[in-house]
Design a protein around this motif. Structure first.
Motif, PDB file in Angstrom:
ATOM      1  N   ILE A  57       0.812  -1.386   0.178  1.00  0.00           N
ATOM      2  CA  ILE A  57      -0.096  -0.101  -0.183  1.00  0.00           C
ATOM      3  C   ILE A  57       0.813   1.433  -0.016  1.00  0.00           C
ATOM      4  N   ASP A  58       1.756   1.169   0.707  1.00  0.00           N
ATOM      5  CA  ASP A  58       2.995   2.364   0.888  1.00  0.00           C
ATOM      6  C   ASP A  58       3.355   2.468  -0.483  1.00  0.00           C
ATOM      7  N   ILE A  59       3.997   1.487  -1.290  1.00  0.00           N
ATOM      8  CA  ILE A  59       4.643   1.633  -2.387  1.00  0.00           C
ATOM      9  C   ILE A  59       3.694   2.057  -3.609  1.00  0.00           C
ATOM     10  N   VAL A  60       2.284   1.810  -3.417  1.00  0.00           N
ATOM     11  CA  VAL A  60       1.318   2.199  -4.348  1.00  0.00           C
ATOM     12  C   VAL A  60       1.230   3.645  -4.388  1.00  0.00           C
ATOM     13  N   GLY A  61       1.185   3.960  -2.980  1.00  0.00           N
ATOM     14  CA  GLY A  61       0.964   5.564  -2.607  1.00  0.00           C
ATOM     15  C   GLY A  61       2.100   6.227  -2.917  1.00  0.00           C
ATOM     16  N   SER A  68      -1.923  28.487  -7.407  1.00  0.00           N
ATOM     17  CA  SER A  68      -2.144  29.138  -5.927  1.00  0.00           C
ATOM     18  C   SER A  68      -2.942  27.886  -5.240  1.00  0.00           C
ATOM     19  N   ILE A  69      -4.284  27.820  -5.708  1.00  0.00           N
ATOM     20  CA  ILE A  69      -4.952  26.875  -5.180  1.00  0.00           C
ATOM     21  C   ILE A  69      -4.274  25.507  -5.015  1.00  0.00           C
ATOM     22  N   LEU A  70      -3.795  25.114  -6.221  1.00  0.00           N
ATOM     23  CA  LEU A  70      -3.308  23.723  -6.281  1.00  0.00           C
ATOM     24  C   LEU A  70      -1.965  23.570  -5.309  1.00  0.00           C
ATOM     25  N   THR A  71      -1.429  24.871  -5.018  1.00  0.00           N
ATOM     26  CA  THR A  71      -0.216  24.823  -3.951  1.00  0.00           C
ATOM     27  C   THR A  71      -0.799  24.826  -2.704  1.00  0.00           C
ATOM     28  N   PHE A  72      -1.997  25.467  -2.414  1.00  0.00           N
ATOM     29  CA  PHE A  72      -2.596  25.601  -0.822  1.00  0.00           C
ATOM     30  C   PHE A  72      -3.205  24.034  -0.561  1.00  0.00           C
ATOM     31  N   GLY A  73      -3.617  23.442  -1.653  1.00  0.00           N
ATOM     32  CA  GLY A  73      -4.197  21.936  -1.492  1.00  0.00           C
ATOM     33  C   GLY A  73      -3.123  21.150  -1.102  1.00  0.00           C
ATOM     34  N   ILE A  74      -1.897  21.221  -1.760  1.00  0.00           N
ATOM     35  CA  ILE A  74      -0.933  20.501  -1.387  1.00  0.00           C
ATOM     36  C   ILE A  74      -0.092  20.581  -0.091  1.00  0.00           C
ATOM     37  N   LEU A  75      -0.485  21.795   0.250  1.00  0.00           N
ATOM     38  CA  LEU A  75      -0.159  22.088   1.894  1.00  0.00           C
ATOM     39  C   LEU A  75      -1.062  21.419   2.727  1.00  0.00           C
ATOM     40  N   VAL A  76      -2.263  21.577   2.487  1.00  0.00           N
ATOM     41  CA  VAL A  76      -3.265  20.918   3.184  1.00  0.00           C
ATOM     42  C   VAL A  76      -2.971  18.954   3.172  1.00  0.00           C
ATOM     43  N   TRP A  77      -2.782  18.769   2.017  1.00  0.00           N
ATOM     44  CA  TRP A  77      -2.366  17.226   2.074  1.00  0.00           C
ATOM     45  C   TRP A  77      -1.155  16.820   2.923  1.00  0.00           C
ATOM     46  N   ILE A  78      -0.240  17.975   3.054  1.00  0.00           N
ATOM     47  CA  ILE A  78       0.855  17.584   3.812  1.00  0.00           C
ATOM     48  C   ILE A  78       0.659  17.400   5.449  1.00  0.00           C
ATOM     49  N   ILE A  79      -0.197  18.690   5.724  1.00  0.00           N
ATOM     50  CA  ILE A  79      -0.942  18.591   7.140  1.00  0.00           C
ATOM     51  C   ILE A  79      -1.790  17.108   7.270  1.00  0.00           C
ATOM     52  N   TYR A  80      -2.501  16.832   6.310  1.00  0.00           N
ATOM     53  CA  TYR A  80      -3.367  15.513   6.448  1.00  0.00           C
ATOM     54  C   TYR A  80      -2.421  14.351   6.889  1.00  0.00           C
ATOM     55  N   GLY A  81      -1.182  14.305   5.892  1.00  0.00           N
ATOM     56  CA  GLY A  81      -0.148  13.162   5.889  1.00  0.00           C
ATOM     57  C   GLY A  81       0.302  13.235   7.432  1.00  0.00           C
ATOM     58  N   ILE A  82       0.533  14.333   7.904  1.00  0.00           N
ATOM     59  CA  ILE A  82       1.314  14.569   9.103  1.00  0.00           C
ATOM     60  C   ILE A  82       0.126  13.848  10.177  1.00  0.00           C
ATOM     61  N   LEU A  83      -1.015  14.384  10.348  1.00  0.00           N
ATOM     62  CA  LEU A  83      -1.709  13.957  11.135  1.00  0.00           C
ATOM     63  C   LEU A  83      -2.319  12.458  11.303  1.00  0.00           C
ATOM     64  N   LYS A  84      -2.267  11.872   9.992  1.00  0.00           N
ATOM     65  CA  LYS A  84      -2.436  10.434   9.708  1.00  0.00           C
ATOM     66  C   LYS A  84      -0.943   9.654   9.842  1.00  0.00           C
ATOM     67  N   ASN A  85       0.065  10.467  10.159  1.00  0.00           N
ATOM     68  CA  ASN A  85       1.336   9.840  10.132  1.00  0.00           C
ATOM     69  C   ASN A  85       1.750   9.039   8.933  1.00  0.00           C
ATOM     70  N   ASP A  86       1.402   9.278   7.618  1.00  0.00           N
ATOM     71  CA  ASP A  86       1.426   8.817   6.323  1.00  0.00           C
ATOM     72  C   ASP A  86       2.578   9.430   5.863  1.00  0.00           C
ATOM     73  N   LEU A  87       3.727   8.575   5.558  1.00  0.00           N
ATOM     74  CA  LEU A  87       5.014   8.992   5.151  1.00  0.00           C
ATOM     75  C   LEU A  87       4.900   9.310   3.630  1.00  0.00           C
ATOM     76  N   PRO A  88       4.447   8.365   2.752  1.00  0.00           N
ATOM     77  CA  PRO A  88       4.105   8.542   1.184  1.00  0.00           C
ATOM     78  C   PRO A  88       3.398   9.843   0.801  1.00  0.00           C
ATOM     79  N   ILE A  89       2.349  10.215   1.607  1.00  0.00           N
ATOM     80  CA  ILE A  89       1.541  11.416   1.693  1.00  0.00           C
ATOM     81  C   ILE A  89       2.616  12.642   2.018  1.00  0.00           C
ATOM     82  N   ILE A  90       3.268  12.556   2.886  1.00  0.00           N
ATOM     83  CA  ILE A  90       4.120  13.513   3.533  1.00  0.00           C
ATOM     84  C   ILE A  90       5.262  13.904   2.507  1.00  0.00           C
TER      85      ILE A  90
END
Length: 87
Positions: free
Chosen positions: A4-8, A41-63
């Protein structure tokens, strides 16, 4: 690392590198008239939110993939702003 991590990581890598051809084209041509600052700009902001999400989920591939993607998209936003005022 499991399958799953490899696919991510693979999916994230594909999305991350998709902006590289656009960065190279803008860097070579210095032309940004056809590129939307709002979109990037919207895409960049969305990516920042994905990083926060990845940190909250402790999901290294997303981070990892989104951190690289954030850097690349910030370069693109910079190019749009910089070359827009030159053109």
């Amino acid at each position: 690392m499991n399958l799953i991590d490899i696919v991510g990581l693979f999916a994230g890598t594909c999305v991350t590198i998709s902006v590289i051809p656009q960065i190279i084209k803008v860097w070579k041509t210095k032309k940004v008239k056809q590129i939307s600052l709002k979109t990037f700009s919207i895409l960049t902001f969305g990516i920042l939110v994905w990083i926060i999400y990845g940190i909250l989920k402790n999901d290294l591939p997303i981070i990892i993939t989104n951190s690289v993607s954030l850097c690349l998209n910030l370069i693109m936003v910079y190019f749009i702003i910089y070359y827009e005022k030159e053109g």
